[in-house]
Motif scaffolding. Structure first.
Motif, short mmCIF file in Angstrom:
data_model
loop_
_atom_site.label_atom_id
_atom_site.label_comp_id
_atom_site.label_asym_id
_atom_site.label_seq_id
_atom_site.Cartn_x
_atom_site.Cartn_y
_atom_site.Cartn_z
N UNK A 141 9.37 49.14 19.06
CA UNK A 141 10.70 48.91 19.64
C UNK A 141 10.57 48.16 20.96
N UNK A 142 9.57 48.56 21.76
CA UNK A 142 9.32 47.90 23.05
C UNK A 142 9.04 46.41 22.85
N UNK A 143 8.21 46.09 21.87
CA UNK A 143 7.87 44.69 21.61
C UNK A 143 9.07 43.95 21.02
N UNK A 144 9.74 44.60 20.07
CA UNK A 144 10.84 43.94 19.38
C UNK A 144 12.01 43.64 20.32
N UNK A 145 12.34 44.58 21.20
CA UNK A 145 13.47 44.36 22.12
C UNK A 145 13.03 43.66 23.40
N UNK A 146 11.73 43.50 23.59
CA UNK A 146 11.23 42.83 24.78
C UNK A 146 10.71 41.45 24.47
N UNK A 147 9.42 41.37 24.21
CA UNK A 147 8.76 40.06 24.06
C UNK A 147 9.38 39.23 22.93
N UNK A 193 4.29 38.97 12.00
CA UNK A 193 3.00 39.66 12.24
C UNK A 193 3.22 41.15 12.49
N UNK A 194 4.25 41.44 13.29
CA UNK A 194 4.54 42.84 13.62
C UNK A 194 4.88 43.63 12.35
N UNK A 195 5.71 43.01 11.49
CA UNK A 195 6.11 43.70 10.27
C UNK A 195 4.92 43.81 9.31
N UNK A 196 4.08 42.78 9.27
CA UNK A 196 2.91 42.84 8.40
C UNK A 196 1.99 43.99 8.82
N UNK A 197 1.78 44.12 10.13
CA UNK A 197 0.95 45.22 10.64
C UNK A 197 1.50 46.56 10.21
N UNK A 198 2.82 46.71 10.33
CA UNK A 198 3.46 47.96 9.92
C UNK A 198 3.30 48.17 8.41
N UNK A 199 3.50 47.10 7.64
CA UNK A 199 3.42 47.23 6.17
C UNK A 199 2.00 47.61 5.74
N UNK A 254 14.60 48.91 10.55
CA UNK A 254 15.89 48.84 11.23
C UNK A 254 15.75 48.27 12.64
N UNK A 255 14.72 48.74 13.35
CA UNK A 255 14.48 48.27 14.73
C UNK A 255 14.19 46.77 14.73
N UNK A 256 13.32 46.35 13.80
CA UNK A 256 12.96 44.92 13.75
C UNK A 256 14.18 44.07 13.38
N UNK A 257 14.96 44.57 12.43
CA UNK A 257 16.17 43.81 12.04
C UNK A 257 17.15 43.73 13.21
N UNK A 258 17.34 44.85 13.92
CA UNK A 258 18.26 44.86 15.06
C UNK A 258 17.76 43.91 16.15
#
Lengths: 355, 152
Positions: free
Chosen positions: A188-194, A206-212, B103-107
């Motif tokens: 969340x920090x990376x997604x709403x920040x950088x 890349x972030x989503x791939x890491x999570x997947x 959800x967080x990534x989409x938002x």
């Protein structure tokens, strides 16, 4: 636990592990800084340190989270698990460096307390959108990072076995499951920040791939465990459970079976079969995936030892795991699911083969 | 909001100060009282566990107090973990992440500014430090009230 604690009980594996870890961190930081300087020669030292520590910490977090399921899926990854706590402490130090530089770079020297600014600064920054409307420039991403850093701190601060013993293994393990909350907070920090200032879709991908990848590994490990539990055996009229052919147990190794939700390890040692609990007293590791070394069952996670005949750790250690009665008939091993009282010596059952 | 954060940080500072004082006492008396294995340990060990003592001192204080009266807190020291329960919590954590992270990534992608060059900011409003590289110039702006102005 033994009779006394040491700050860090160094041995060859730990030295090798930490040397590899340090080399990897230095290489990652140097590579990131080198590439950044080539792409953006005007980057300041603070910005480079900020970004290099954050990216390295993010990669290390993925490595930390991948080790557990990888070790459960393939025993060749078990050595990575041996000193995972040093990975965690290193991750915290990298995250701390990122946090300190971020506070200095973006929140110090203002008219507000820098720590207060970390949590409230988002209310002071604006941008103008296409139609001329003024909106907040970014979401409050800093509190997510601060919360993740707090969790990493608690985990690093309680990584010593003193805490495992004095908080209780269950509470300690539950506390350290906080890494999953920290992982969510970091994303969340990376997604709403950088990610808000990066235009390329490569970074979110890349972030989503890491999570997947992490989710896939954990799912695969959970399925493997579920298959073992689903193949649970029923006890016969005499209370013993068929554990399968003795021949499938290799010398110095174990096979693990599930009986009524509990996992038992059947060992073959010097021509006899022994049965113990599959749960290490240290961190609940799967002792049945370990080996018998120098006459002792050795947990694959951190090397804790137990004698196969009575489940006791050799002196001066005091830990004990349960033993179970075993018998061998017509080439098949049978085990009694009810555990013997702790420390009960069992003779085991002869395999009929050479000792 | 600012006041709430200030109060929270003051409480945190008080917790750390109390933890530091407790750590001194704990190293002198408490550690040996709750865990005989801490006897004959060196400064390295004490240093390593001190940050945790400062952070988790209420738990240790309770454990110490219970130990003095022969009771336990958070279970027996050598009680084994319960893998099935841990596996269940583990599974729950990943189910929560599997829902929340997409959800967080989409938002975040939805919120991402599509046109950051919309025009200059009105006087008195500060830009994002991500755009300027630092907050220093903005936070000392004499026209910016402490809680920041709100756009009309």
């Amino acid at each position: 636990m033994s009779a006394s604690y040491r700050a860090i009980d160094w041995n060859r594996q730990k030295r090798l592990y930490d040397l590899t870890l340090t080399s990897g961190i230095v290489l990652a930081l140097a590579t990131f800084i080198g590439v950044s300087l080539m792409v953006s020669p005007g980057s300041t030292a603070e910005t480079l340190i900020l970004r290099a520590t954050s990216v390295t910490a993010l990669v290390l977090l993925h490595v930390v989270l991948a080790i557990g399921p990888l070790a459960r899926l393939d025993a060749r990854f078990l050595p990575l698990l041996y000193n995972r706590r040093h990975l965690g402490v290193t991750l915290f130090l990298l995250a701390l460096a990122h946090g300190v530089f971020a506070v200095v770079q973006f929140h110090a020297l203002g008219d507000e307390n820098p720590l207060v600014s970390v949590f409230t600064a988002y209310r002071r920054d604006y941008r103008v959108v296409a139609d001329g409307q003024v909106v907040l420039a970014h979401l409050p991403f800093e509190p997510f990072g601060a919360a993740a850093l707090a969790i990493f701190f608690v985990m690093a601060a309680t990584s010593h076995d003193f805490w495992l013993r004095n908080l209780g293994a269950s509470f300690w393990k539950a506390l350290h499951l906080g890494v999953y909350a920290a992982y969510g907070l970091v994303l969340a920090h990376v997604a709403f920040g950088a990610l808000q200032s990066e235009r390329s879709l490569v970074y979110p991908a890349l972030l989503f791939t890491g999570f997947a990848v992490l989710a896939g590994l954990h799912l695969a490990a959970a399925r493997k465990a579920a298959c073992l539990d689903a193949a649970g055996n029923e006890a016969g009229p005499d209370g013993f459970v068929d554990a399968g052919p003795v021949d499938r147990i290799a010398e110095g190794r174990a096979v693990v079976i599930s009986v009524a939700g509990a996992r038992l390890a059947l060992w073959r040692h010097q021509g006899r079969v022994f049965a113990t609990s599959d749960v290490c007293r240290h961190q609940g590791g799967p002792v049945g995936e370990g080996r018998i070394i120098d006459g002792c069952i050795t947990c694959p996670w951190h090397g804790w030892n137990y004698r196969p005949e009575d489940g006791c750790s050799p002196p001066p250690f005091k830990e004990v795991i349960e033993t179970h009665d075993v018998r061998v008939a017509e080439g098949r091993a049978w085990v009694r699911p009810a555990a013997n009282p702790l420390g009960t010596r069992c003779a085991g059952a002869g395999t009929g083969g050479p000792p | 909001m600012v006041e709430i954060v200030r109060i929270g940080l003051c409480l945190l500072a008080a917790h750390i100060a109390a933890g530091a004082a407790f750590a001194v006492l704990f190293h002198r008396r408490g550690a040996a009282a709750i865990d005989p294995a801490t006897q004959r340990t060196g400064w390295g060990f004490r240093l390593v566990i001190t940050p945790g003592i400062i952070a988790l001192w209420p738990l240790l204080a309770l454990r110490w107090q219970r130990a003095a009266s022969g009771r336990t807190f958070l279970g027996e020291p050598d009680a084994p973990v319960a893998p099935p329960r841990l596996r269940a919590v583990h599974g729950l954590a990943w189910k929560a992440l599997a829902v929340l992270i997409p959800l967080v990534l989409a938002a975040a992608l939805g919120w991402r500014p599509r046109d950051p060059e919309g025009g200059p900011l009105p006087a008195g409003l500060s830009a994002s430090p991500w755009a300027t590289g630092s907050r220093r110039a903005e936070t000392v702006h004499p026209t910016t009230p402490k809680d920041g102005p709100r756009p009309d």
